[in-house]
Design a protein around this motif. Structure first.
Motif, PDB file in Angstrom:
ATOM      1  N   LEU A   7     -79.082  18.048  45.609  1.00  0.00           N
ATOM      2  CA  LEU A   7     -77.660  17.938  45.921  1.00  0.00           C
ATOM      3  C   LEU A   7     -76.946  19.285  45.832  1.00  0.00           C
ATOM      4  CD1 LEU A   7     -76.874  14.506  44.269  1.00  0.00           C
ATOM      5  CD2 LEU A   7     -77.009  15.041  46.710  1.00  0.00           C
ATOM      6  N   THR A   8     -77.399  20.144  44.938  1.00  0.00           N
ATOM      7  CA  THR A   8     -76.814  21.484  44.858  1.00  0.00           C
ATOM      8  C   THR A   8     -77.077  22.250  46.150  1.00  0.00           C
ATOM      9  OG1 THR A   8     -77.034  21.536  42.461  1.00  0.00           O
ATOM     10  CG2 THR A   8     -76.785  23.655  43.574  1.00  0.00           C
ATOM     11  N   ARG A   9     -78.311  22.158  46.640  1.00  0.00           N
ATOM     12  CA  ARG A   9     -78.630  22.831  47.914  1.00  0.00           C
ATOM     13  C   ARG A   9     -77.812  22.238  49.063  1.00  0.00           C
ATOM     14  NH1 ARG A   9     -83.632  23.066  45.488  1.00  0.00           N
ATOM     15  NH2 ARG A   9     -84.439  21.188  46.442  1.00  0.00           N
ATOM     16  N   LEU A  10     -77.702  20.917  49.100  1.00  0.00           N
ATOM     17  CA  LEU A  10     -76.935  20.269  50.162  1.00  0.00           C
ATOM     18  C   LEU A  10     -75.448  20.607  50.078  1.00  0.00           C
ATOM     19  CD1 LEU A  10     -78.563  16.720  50.244  1.00  0.00           C
ATOM     20  CD2 LEU A  10     -78.790  18.529  51.964  1.00  0.00           C
ATOM     21  N   SER A  11     -74.932  20.798  48.872  1.00  0.00           N
ATOM     22  CA  SER A  11     -73.505  21.072  48.704  1.00  0.00           C
ATOM     23  C   SER A  11     -73.096  22.412  49.301  1.00  0.00           C
ATOM     24  CB  SER A  11     -73.118  21.020  47.232  1.00  0.00           C
ATOM     25  OG  SER A  11     -73.624  22.152  46.546  1.00  0.00           O
ATOM     26  N   LEU A  12     -74.059  23.264  49.581  1.00  0.00           N
ATOM     27  CA  LEU A  12     -73.745  24.563  50.182  1.00  0.00           C
ATOM     28  C   LEU A  12     -73.493  24.454  51.677  1.00  0.00           C
ATOM     29  CD1 LEU A  12     -76.312  26.760  48.233  1.00  0.00           C
ATOM     30  CD2 LEU A  12     -73.872  26.454  47.781  1.00  0.00           C
ATOM     31  N   HIS A  13     -73.801  23.295  52.257  1.00  0.00           N
ATOM     32  CA  HIS A  13     -73.540  23.085  53.681  1.00  0.00           C
ATOM     33  C   HIS A  13     -72.029  23.065  53.896  1.00  0.00           C
ATOM     34  CE1 HIS A  13     -73.230  21.141  57.568  1.00  0.00           C
ATOM     35  NE2 HIS A  13     -74.488  21.511  57.770  1.00  0.00           N
ATOM     36  N   PRO A  14     -71.529  23.793  54.903  1.00  0.00           N
ATOM     37  CA  PRO A  14     -70.077  23.903  55.105  1.00  0.00           C
ATOM     38  C   PRO A  14     -69.341  22.564  55.209  1.00  0.00           C
ATOM     39  CG  PRO A  14     -71.233  25.437  56.530  1.00  0.00           C
ATOM     40  CD  PRO A  14     -72.283  24.586  55.866  1.00  0.00           C
ATOM     41  N   LEU A  15     -69.973  21.560  55.777  1.00  0.00           N
ATOM     42  CA  LEU A  15     -69.303  20.267  55.914  1.00  0.00           C
ATOM     43  C   LEU A  15     -69.245  19.501  54.593  1.00  0.00           C
ATOM     44  CD1 LEU A  15     -70.749  19.078  59.341  1.00  0.00           C
ATOM     45  CD2 LEU A  15     -68.490  20.060  58.873  1.00  0.00           C
ATOM     46  N   LEU A  16     -70.129  19.811  53.654  1.00  0.00           N
ATOM     47  CA  LEU A  16     -70.190  19.079  52.395  1.00  0.00           C
ATOM     48  C   LEU A  16     -69.503  19.797  51.233  1.00  0.00           C
ATOM     49  CD1 LEU A  16     -73.863  17.784  52.612  1.00  0.00           C
ATOM     50  CD2 LEU A  16     -71.754  16.547  53.142  1.00  0.00           C
ATOM     51  N   THR A  17     -69.165  21.071  51.411  1.00  0.00           N
ATOM     52  CA  THR A  17     -68.564  21.849  50.330  1.00  0.00           C
ATOM     53  C   THR A  17     -67.273  21.219  49.785  1.00  0.00           C
ATOM     54  OG1 THR A  17     -69.602  23.876  51.115  1.00  0.00           O
ATOM     55  CG2 THR A  17     -67.691  24.132  49.680  1.00  0.00           C
ATOM     56  N   PRO A  18     -66.340  20.748  50.637  1.00  0.00           N
ATOM     57  CA  PRO A  18     -65.120  20.127  50.075  1.00  0.00           C
ATOM     58  C   PRO A  18     -65.427  18.904  49.215  1.00  0.00           C
ATOM     59  CG  PRO A  18     -64.811  20.651  52.390  1.00  0.00           C
ATOM     60  CD  PRO A  18     -66.265  20.867  52.086  1.00  0.00           C
ATOM     61  N   LEU A  19     -66.374  18.095  49.613  1.00  0.00           N
ATOM     62  CA  LEU A  19     -66.747  16.921  48.833  1.00  0.00           C
ATOM     63  C   LEU A  19     -67.338  17.342  47.486  1.00  0.00           C
ATOM     64  CD1 LEU A  19     -67.215  13.874  48.497  1.00  0.00           C
ATOM     65  CD2 LEU A  19     -69.410  14.189  49.650  1.00  0.00           C
ATOM     66  N   ALA A  20     -68.206  18.345  47.501  1.00  0.00           N
ATOM     67  CA  ALA A  20     -68.823  18.828  46.259  1.00  0.00           C
ATOM     68  C   ALA A  20     -67.760  19.349  45.299  1.00  0.00           C
ATOM     69  CB  ALA A  20     -69.849  19.914  46.569  1.00  0.00           C
TER      70      ALA A  20
END
Length: 142
Positions: free
Chosen positions: A117-130
């Motif tokens: 999830l940390t790796r996925l959170s770096l995706h620009p579309l997921l950063t606000p959610l993280a």
């Protein structure tokens, strides 16, 4: 954490020096007694995982000064001060506890999930959610 203990003990035995630290959070039922009160980390240490300790301490000092200026007695001012500041400190402490469970999972599966999830959170579309999930953004005003 039995699954990680053998590796840790082996590493400690091989290390020339050892350093250990504790990440802690103080939670006390009341900050004041009579004319004496706690402020800053003594009142509501949020831990380094929650962050905002210095900001909260400055805000608490400001709120305490305002309460002392407004109230008729020191004990009344201290009750006002805690009533004004405590909800923000409680929310910040709770955020630190949530982050601690995420930051230091108790199982191998938890570690794998955190890393993915940390790796996925770096995706620009997921950063606000993280950011919302870990309490990022501005602190609530006192």
């Amino acid at each position: 954490l039995g699954w990680v203990v053998p590796d840790l003990l082996a590493a400690v035995a091989a290390a020339p020096t050892l350093y250990a630290d504790v990440v802690a959070q103080s939670v006390v039922p009341l900050w004041s007694a009579g004319r004496v009160t706690l402020a800053g980390d003594a009142a509501g240490c949020v831990s380094l995982l929650a962050g905002q300790g210095a900001s909260l301490a400055m805000a608490e000092a400001y709120a305490l000064a305002a309460a002392l200026a407004e109230a008729a007695t020191v004990p009344d001012a201290l009750v006002r001060y805690e009533a004004r500041v405590r909800p923000t400190v409680d929310r910040t402490q709770a955020g630190g506890r949530r982050l601690a469970r995420w930051f230091v999972p108790a199982t191998r599966g938890g570690v794998a999930a955190r890393d993915l999830l940390t790796r996925l959170s770096l995706h620009p579309l997921l950063t606000p959610l993280a950011r919302r999930q870990v309490g990022g953004g501005r602190a609530a005003p006192l």
